[in-house]
Write an enzyme that holds these catalytic residues in place. Structure first.
Site, PDB file in Angstrom:
ATOM      1  N   ASN A  62      70.044  19.034  30.404  1.00  0.00           N
ATOM      2  CA  ASN A  62      69.418  19.120  29.946  1.00  0.00           C
ATOM      3  C   ASN A  62      69.367  19.139  28.736  1.00  0.00           C
ATOM      4  O   ASN A  62      69.318  19.749  27.903  1.00  0.00           O
ATOM      5  CB  ASN A  62      68.369  19.976  30.172  1.00  0.00           C
ATOM      6  CG  ASN A  62      66.444  20.403  29.018  1.00  0.00           C
ATOM      7  OD1 ASN A  62      66.608  19.796  29.074  1.00  0.00           O
ATOM      8  ND2 ASN A  62      66.046  22.149  28.594  1.00  0.00           N
ATOM      9  N   HIS A 116      59.570  24.924  30.381  1.00  0.00           N
ATOM     10  CA  HIS A 116      60.782  25.142  29.621  1.00  0.00           C
ATOM     11  C   HIS A 116      60.018  25.960  29.112  1.00  0.00           C
ATOM     12  O   HIS A 116      58.848  25.787  28.270  1.00  0.00           O
ATOM     13  CB  HIS A 116      61.934  24.025  29.030  1.00  0.00           C
ATOM     14  CG  HIS A 116      62.842  24.230  28.464  1.00  0.00           C
ATOM     15  ND1 HIS A 116      63.005  25.149  27.419  1.00  0.00           N
ATOM     16  CD2 HIS A 116      63.848  24.430  29.421  1.00  0.00           C
ATOM     17  CE1 HIS A 116      64.519  25.268  27.056  1.00  0.00           C
ATOM     18  NE2 HIS A 116      65.146  24.823  28.543  1.00  0.00           N
ATOM     19  N   SER A 141      72.535  29.218  28.695  1.00  0.00           N
ATOM     20  CA  SER A 141      74.696  29.442  28.312  1.00  0.00           C
ATOM     21  C   SER A 141      75.494  29.010  29.706  1.00  0.00           C
ATOM     22  O   SER A 141      76.154  30.298  29.362  1.00  0.00           O
ATOM     23  CB  SER A 141      74.866  30.582  27.426  1.00  0.00           C
ATOM     24  OG  SER A 141      73.285  31.034  25.992  1.00  0.00           O
ATOM     25  N   GLY A 151      70.745  28.832  24.624  1.00  0.00           N
ATOM     26  CA  GLY A 151      71.487  28.301  23.280  1.00  0.00           C
ATOM     27  C   GLY A 151      71.969  30.279  23.058  1.00  0.00           C
ATOM     28  O   GLY A 151      72.022  29.277  21.264  1.00  0.00           O
ATOM     29  N   GLU A 192      61.398  26.122  25.763  1.00  0.00           N
ATOM     30  CA  GLU A 192      61.247  25.680  24.356  1.00  0.00           C
ATOM     31  C   GLU A 192      59.663  24.897  24.008  1.00  0.00           C
ATOM     32  O   GLU A 192      59.236  25.038  23.212  1.00  0.00           O
ATOM     33  CB  GLU A 192      61.979  25.153  24.084  1.00  0.00           C
ATOM     34  CG  GLU A 192      63.536  25.460  23.506  1.00  0.00           C
ATOM     35  CD  GLU A 192      64.397  24.391  23.775  1.00  0.00           C
ATOM     36  OE1 GLU A 192      64.620  23.644  23.865  1.00  0.00           O
ATOM     37  OE2 GLU A 192      65.921  25.703  23.987  1.00  0.00           O
ATOM     38  N   LYS A 237      67.642  18.275  26.492  1.00  0.00           N
ATOM     39  CA  LYS A 237      66.652  18.831  24.927  1.00  0.00           C
ATOM     40  C   LYS A 237      66.494  17.194  24.342  1.00  0.00           C
ATOM     41  O   LYS A 237      66.432  15.695  24.444  1.00  0.00           O
ATOM     42  CB  LYS A 237      66.993  19.651  24.541  1.00  0.00           C
ATOM     43  CG  LYS A 237      67.478  21.153  25.474  1.00  0.00           C
ATOM     44  CD  LYS A 237      67.695  22.152  25.189  1.00  0.00           C
ATOM     45  CE  LYS A 237      67.647  23.069  26.196  1.00  0.00           C
ATOM     46  NZ  LYS A 237      68.074  24.410  25.641  1.00  0.00           N
ATOM     47  N   GLU A 279      65.413  31.176  34.039  1.00  0.00           N
ATOM     48  CA  GLU A 279      65.832  31.004  32.804  1.00  0.00           C
ATOM     49  C   GLU A 279      65.684  32.092  31.646  1.00  0.00           C
ATOM     50  O   GLU A 279      64.664  32.150  30.998  1.00  0.00           O
ATOM     51  CB  GLU A 279      65.980  29.551  32.139  1.00  0.00           C
ATOM     52  CG  GLU A 279      66.157  28.406  32.864  1.00  0.00           C
ATOM     53  CD  GLU A 279      66.509  27.261  31.719  1.00  0.00           C
ATOM     54  OE1 GLU A 279      67.596  26.947  31.576  1.00  0.00           O
ATOM     55  OE2 GLU A 279      65.874  27.510  30.896  1.00  0.00           O
TER      56      GLU A 279
HETATM   57  P1  PGA Z   1      71.581  26.094  27.047  1.00  0.00           P
HETATM   58  O1  PGA Z   1      69.907  25.682  27.594  1.00  0.00           O
HETATM   59  O2  PGA Z   1      72.509  25.650  28.462  1.00  0.00           O
HETATM   60  O3  PGA Z   1      71.819  25.850  25.974  1.00  0.00           O
HETATM   61  O4  PGA Z   1      71.526  28.161  27.232  1.00  0.00           O
HETATM   62  C1  PGA Z   1      69.821  25.857  28.762  1.00  0.00           C
HETATM   63  C2  PGA Z   1      68.323  25.819  29.138  1.00  0.00           C
HETATM   64  O5  PGA Z   1      67.409  25.772  28.305  1.00  0.00           O
HETATM   65  O6  PGA Z   1      67.893  24.931  30.244  1.00  0.00           O
END
Ligand code: PGA
Length: 258
Positions: free
Chosen positions: A17, A104, A220, A180, A106, A19, A174
């Protein structure tokens, strides 16, 4: 392109992903080419990348005749028409997209609701695109309320999907506190959630459906934890954020599940 919807469950799926990265088309183009090249010999796992919408067309050309699949980061639930700024499943399908990340955290943080997630999931399925529906709690409380939270997200989805439809979705667990932040869930956390989600699906549908839905983990994931999370977490792949922006790291994660 492999029909994503008919993937073998015995093979893991790793989705990158991206983003809102990278900053330029040139960088995006180099990243896709590097992943395609380095993933050439991989017959052990499915790999997909989810670049921003505006790089999908370029990525679609670069992945042609390769083993890399294409995912989108969002979708609108209508097919076509006066919906400024939106992109439909019909349009994504035409570009060669096979998966859509839906709900997601976010996006949920910006107001996306379970109802939106349901509509988007139904729209993706209508065009035979694989929805990767993201669920997960904001924080873990001692009373275990986070299990109820996850259960409610699944129940909402199940309220609009037939058993046949539910079988076709991918659930990305998640936990928001792990995205993140560098705070990955432990192998035990992931295993416990795998069993929990399967028990909910058994209750809502049946055991056969619970076993056929693909569960992946995100939050992460990096080269240093991918192997043990894969071996002991009991899920069937990863949704990778920041480590998917560095081809070397992404490929190491792919190797860890292959
Ligand atoms: P990350 O993000 O691996 O940077 O923690 C995962 C995601 O948001 O799908």
């Amino acid at each position: 392109m492999i029909q994503s919807i008919n993937m073998k469950k015995t093979m893991s799926l790793v989705v990158g992903n991206w983003k809102m990265n990278p900053a330029t088309m040139d960088e995006a183009s180099v990243l896709v080419s590097t992943i395609v090249k380095k993933n050439k010999e991989n017959k052990e796992s499915y790999v997909a990348i989810a670049p921003p919408f505006l790089y999908l067309s370029e990525a679609s050309k670069k992945i042609k005749n390769s083993k890399v699949l294409l995912a989108a980061q969002n979708v609108y639930h209508k097919n076509i028409g006066a919906y400024t700024g939106e992109v439909s499943a019909l349009q994504l399908k035409d570009l060669g997209v096979g998966f859509i990340i839906i709900g997601h955290s976010e996006r949920r943080a910006n107001g996306e609701t379970n109802e939106d997630v349901n509509l988007k999931t139904q729209s993706a399925l209508k065009y035979r695109l694989s929805p990767i529906v993201c669920i997960g709690e904001k924080e873990r409380d001692e009373n275990g309320y986070f299990f109820t939270f996850v259960e409610n997200q699944i129940r909402s989805l199940a309220s609009v999907l037939s058993p046949e439809e539910f079988k076709k979705i991918i659930i990305a667990y998640e936990p928001i506190w792990a995205i993140g932040t560098g705070n990955t869930a432990t192998e035990e956390d992931v295993k416990e959630m795998q069993l929990f989600i399967e028990s909910i699906l058994t209750k809502l549908y049946d055991r056969q459906i619970a076993k056929s839905v693909r569960l992946i983990y995100g939050g992460s994931v990096k080269p240093s934890n991918a192997f043990s999370l894969h071996q002991e977490g009991g899920m069937n792949g990863f949704l990778v954020g920041s480590s998917s922006l560095k081809a070397e790291e992404f490929l190491e994660i792919i190797k860890a599940v292959s």
